[in-house]
Design a protein around this motif. Structure first.
Motif, PDB file in Angstrom:
ATOM      1  N   VAL A  14       5.161  -7.089 -13.124  1.00 46.70           N
ATOM      2  CA  VAL A  14       5.124  -5.826 -12.382  1.00 46.70           C
ATOM      3  C   VAL A  14       5.019  -6.128 -10.897  1.00 46.70           C
ATOM      4  N   GLY A  15       5.918  -5.603 -10.101  1.00 47.82           N
ATOM      5  CA  GLY A  15       5.880  -5.822  -8.669  1.00 47.82           C
ATOM      6  C   GLY A  15       4.686  -5.142  -8.029  1.00 47.82           C
ATOM      7  N   LEU A  16       4.162  -5.739  -6.972  1.00 48.18           N
ATOM      8  CA  LEU A  16       2.987  -5.157  -6.321  1.00 48.18           C
ATOM      9  C   LEU A  16       3.321  -3.851  -5.609  1.00 48.18           C
ATOM     10  N   ALA A  17       4.551  -3.663  -5.173  1.00 49.06           N
ATOM     11  CA  ALA A  17       4.927  -2.379  -4.591  1.00 49.06           C
ATOM     12  C   ALA A  17       4.807  -1.271  -5.632  1.00 49.06           C
ATOM     13  N   ALA A  18       5.301  -1.528  -6.833  1.00 47.28           N
ATOM     14  CA  ALA A  18       5.184  -0.541  -7.909  1.00 47.28           C
ATOM     15  C   ALA A  18       3.726  -0.302  -8.269  1.00 47.28           C
ATOM     16  N   ALA A  19       2.953  -1.388  -8.325  1.00 46.08           N
ATOM     17  CA  ALA A  19       1.533  -1.255  -8.670  1.00 46.08           C
ATOM     18  C   ALA A  19       0.765  -0.479  -7.613  1.00 46.08           C
ATOM     19  N   ALA A  20       1.176  -0.603  -6.342  1.00 45.25           N
ATOM     20  CA  ALA A  20       0.508   0.129  -5.270  1.00 45.25           C
ATOM     21  C   ALA A  20       0.839   1.611  -5.304  1.00 45.25           C
ATOM     22  N   LYS A  53      -5.757   4.887   0.600  1.00 47.51           N
ATOM     23  CA  LYS A  53      -6.403   4.991  -0.710  1.00 47.51           C
ATOM     24  C   LYS A  53      -5.860   3.947  -1.689  1.00 47.51           C
ATOM     25  N   ASP A  54      -4.553   3.680  -1.607  1.00 45.00           N
ATOM     26  CA  ASP A  54      -3.889   2.795  -2.571  1.00 45.00           C
ATOM     27  C   ASP A  54      -3.560   1.452  -1.950  1.00 45.00           C
ATOM     28  N   ALA A  55      -3.894   0.380  -2.634  1.00 37.96           N
ATOM     29  CA  ALA A  55      -3.522  -0.944  -2.148  1.00 37.96           C
ATOM     30  C   ALA A  55      -3.435  -1.919  -3.315  1.00 37.96           C
ATOM     31  N   ALA A  56      -2.444  -2.788  -3.251  1.00 37.51           N
ATOM     32  CA  ALA A  56      -2.295  -3.847  -4.256  1.00 37.51           C
ATOM     33  C   ALA A  56      -2.161  -5.181  -3.540  1.00 37.51           C
ATOM     34  N   GLY A  57      -2.651  -6.207  -4.186  1.00 39.57           N
ATOM     35  CA  GLY A  57      -2.593  -7.539  -3.583  1.00 39.57           C
ATOM     36  C   GLY A  57      -3.254  -8.560  -4.487  1.00 39.57           C
ATOM     37  N   THR A  58      -3.837  -9.585  -3.871  1.00 32.07           N
ATOM     38  CA  THR A  58      -4.423 -10.689  -4.620  1.00 32.07           C
ATOM     39  C   THR A  58      -5.892 -10.857  -4.256  1.00 32.07           C
ATOM     40  N   VAL A  59      -6.722 -11.058  -5.255  1.00 29.97           N
ATOM     41  CA  VAL A  59      -8.154 -11.254  -5.024  1.00 29.97           C
ATOM     42  C   VAL A  59      -8.375 -12.583  -4.300  1.00 29.97           C
ATOM     43  N   VAL A  60      -9.036 -12.514  -3.146  1.00 25.85           N
ATOM     44  CA  VAL A  60      -9.354 -13.734  -2.392  1.00 25.85           C
ATOM     45  C   VAL A  60     -10.852 -14.014  -2.397  1.00 25.85           C
ATOM     46  N   GLN A  61     -11.643 -13.041  -2.842  1.00 23.72           N
ATOM     47  CA  GLN A  61     -13.077 -13.243  -2.998  1.00 23.72           C
ATOM     48  C   GLN A  61     -13.536 -12.384  -4.172  1.00 23.72           C
ATOM     49  N   ALA A  84       0.858  -1.187   0.000  1.00 28.21           N
ATOM     50  CA  ALA A  84       0.000   0.000   0.000  1.00 28.21           C
ATOM     51  C   ALA A  84       0.893   1.236   0.000  1.00 28.21           C
ATOM     52  N   SER A  85       0.435   2.299  -0.629  1.00 33.83           N
ATOM     53  CA  SER A  85       1.261   3.503  -0.658  1.00 33.83           C
ATOM     54  C   SER A  85       0.580   4.654   0.050  1.00 33.83           C
ATOM     55  N   LEU A  86       1.421   5.514   0.623  1.00 35.69           N
ATOM     56  CA  LEU A  86       0.953   6.691   1.352  1.00 35.69           C
ATOM     57  C   LEU A  86       0.837   7.880   0.399  1.00 35.69           C
ATOM     58  N   ASN A  87      -0.126   8.740   0.673  1.00 35.76           N
ATOM     59  CA  ASN A  87      -0.292   9.970  -0.088  1.00 35.76           C
ATOM     60  C   ASN A  87      -0.274  11.151   0.870  1.00 35.76           C
ATOM     61  N   PHE A  88       0.467  12.185   0.509  1.00 34.12           N
ATOM     62  CA  PHE A  88       0.614  13.352   1.380  1.00 34.12           C
ATOM     63  C   PHE A  88      -0.747  13.900   1.802  1.00 34.12           C
ATOM     64  N   VAL A 106      10.985  12.377   1.209  1.00 30.99           N
ATOM     65  CA  VAL A 106      10.736  11.326   0.222  1.00 30.99           C
ATOM     66  C   VAL A 106      10.556  11.954  -1.148  1.00 30.99           C
ATOM     67  N   ASN A 107      11.395  11.576  -2.090  1.00 30.15           N
ATOM     68  CA  ASN A 107      11.205  11.980  -3.477  1.00 30.15           C
ATOM     69  C   ASN A 107      10.334  10.932  -4.160  1.00 30.15           C
ATOM     70  N   GLY A 108       9.079  11.283  -4.411  1.00 30.89           N
ATOM     71  CA  GLY A 108       8.160  10.318  -5.007  1.00 30.89           C
ATOM     72  C   GLY A 108       7.265   9.680  -3.966  1.00 30.89           C
ATOM     73  N   LYS A 109       7.130   8.360  -4.013  1.00 32.17           N
ATOM     74  CA  LYS A 109       6.163   7.631  -3.222  1.00 32.17           C
ATOM     75  C   LYS A 109       6.802   6.871  -2.052  1.00 32.17           C
ATOM     76  N   ALA A 110       6.024   6.749  -0.976  1.00 29.45           N
ATOM     77  CA  ALA A 110       6.382   5.871   0.153  1.00 29.45           C
ATOM     78  C   ALA A 110       5.447   4.672   0.113  1.00 29.45           C
ATOM     79  N   VAL A 111       6.009   3.475   0.102  1.00 25.28           N
ATOM     80  CA  VAL A 111       5.226   2.252  -0.052  1.00 25.28           C
ATOM     81  C   VAL A 111       5.440   1.345   1.148  1.00 25.28           C
ATOM     82  N   LEU A 112       4.324   0.837   1.696  1.00 26.42           N
ATOM     83  CA  LEU A 112       4.345  -0.058   2.844  1.00 26.42           C
ATOM     84  C   LEU A 112       4.226  -1.511   2.384  1.00 26.42           C
ATOM     85  N   ASP A 113       5.089  -2.364   2.948  1.00 26.40           N
ATOM     86  CA  ASP A 113       4.953  -3.805   2.764  1.00 26.40           C
ATOM     87  C   ASP A 113       3.954  -4.268   3.823  1.00 26.40           C
TER      88      ASP A 113
END
Length: 304
Positions: A107-113, A58-66, A36-40, A295-302
């Motif tokens: 495409v990595g999920l961090a980039a997609a997030a 607001k932003d999240a990437a992962g796998t559909v489980v339902q 998931a990524s943070l937005n200012f 942070v230049n650009g995006k901060a992404v959480l694992d």
């Protein structure tokens, strides 16, 4: 499940908590969130957007489980990226299938997030400016997530992009993304510009509006300065011509825009510009860095 909750009394107004798993509507899929990524804006202005106890993200990437019960959207097991107002900073997220897009394995999920909120905002803003081939476009706050995507997308559209940042070091890498010029501090271009994508507000927006050429347009996208914008319209009338100033709001559905951006990631035409990454257990460190303009650009959480 574990989630990050809006709490006005907590540090940065964010705390961990245990909440019920989401119950999706028929048109929503449930995602096991991996990044998931943070937005200012969602952090700096959380009190304007959320009620105590609501989930952030607001932003999240992962796998559909339902999969969605109405048959829309991708099947279980599909990797996806999503954009919604809340709920991304949790182990599970329910999101409308119209606001997500499949992510290819390359495409990595961090980039997609990193792309949904900031990327979709930049994409829609560039479109709102209209045809840009050979035109001069100023992007203020160009060091942030929206700004760095806007620089790339405007350059791809054929614009002569002028990137404005608060400090010289915040401009690192912007020329490689397509900026023809990089300005720092309160410097504004000497020559007129056709379009402005402003992420700062305050005096910078007023000065940028004054540099528009006849027929030009300025979009007020963000308010990082947290200062009022005061424009002398009498001075503008003395310049003659017609100039437009619009408050810009991103609009749904977001799925098609996310899909476009993810495809650009796949082909290497778009760089997600991830400037910070780490476990969501260290979310306060990420927020410190983001709000302190480290942070230049995006901060992404694992999120795993």
């Amino acid at each position: 499940m574990r989630a990050l909750i809006y709490d006005p009394a907590a540090r940065h107004r964010v705390r961990f908590g245990d909440v019920p798993e989401p119950v999706p509507s028929p048109s929503e899929a449930v995602i096991a969130v991996e990044a998931a990524s943070l937005n200012f804006g969602e952090l700096a202005f959380a009190e304007r957007q959320l009620r105590p106890g609501q989930l952030l993200g607001k932003d999240a990437a992962g796998t559909v489980v339902q999969a969605a019960a109405d048959g829309s959207g991708p099947p279980v097991g599909t990797r996806v990226s999503s954009f919604a107002g809340t709920g991304g900073f949790a182990e599970l997220r329910a999101v409308a299938t119209s606001d997500l897009a499949a992510v290819p394995d390359s495409v990595g999920l961090a980039a997609a997030a990193a792309v949904p909120a900031a990327g979709a905002t930049a994409l829609q803003a560039v479109r709102r400016l209209g045809p840009l081939l050979g035109r001069r476009v100023l992007v203020t706050g160009a060091s942030g997530g929206v700004g760095r995507f806007a620089v790339q997308l405007a350059a791809r559209a054929g614009a002569h992009v002028i990137a404005s940042v608060g400090r010289p070091q915040r401009g690192d890498g912007l020329r490689a993304l397509g900026a023809a010029e990089v300005l720092s501090g309160s410097t504004i271009p000497d020559e007129p510009v056709y379009g402005v994508i402003d992420n700062v507000g305050g005096p910078i927006l007023a000065q940028a509006f004054g540099k528009l050429c006849d027929g030009g347009i300025a979009l007020s996208v963000g308010w990082a300065a947290r200062e009022q914008t005061v424009i002398d319209f009498e001075e503008m009338r003395m310049l003659g011509g017609v100039r437009r100033l619009e408050p810009f709001c991103v609009s749904s559905p977001f799925g098609p825009d996310i899909a476009y951006l993810v495809e650009r990631l796949r082909t290497g035409e778009l760089d997600p510009q991830i400037g910070w990454t780490g476990s969501w257990r260290h979310v306060h460190d990420a927020i410190d860095a983001l709000l302190d303009r480290q942070v230049n650009g995006k901060a992404v959480l694992d999120m795993r």
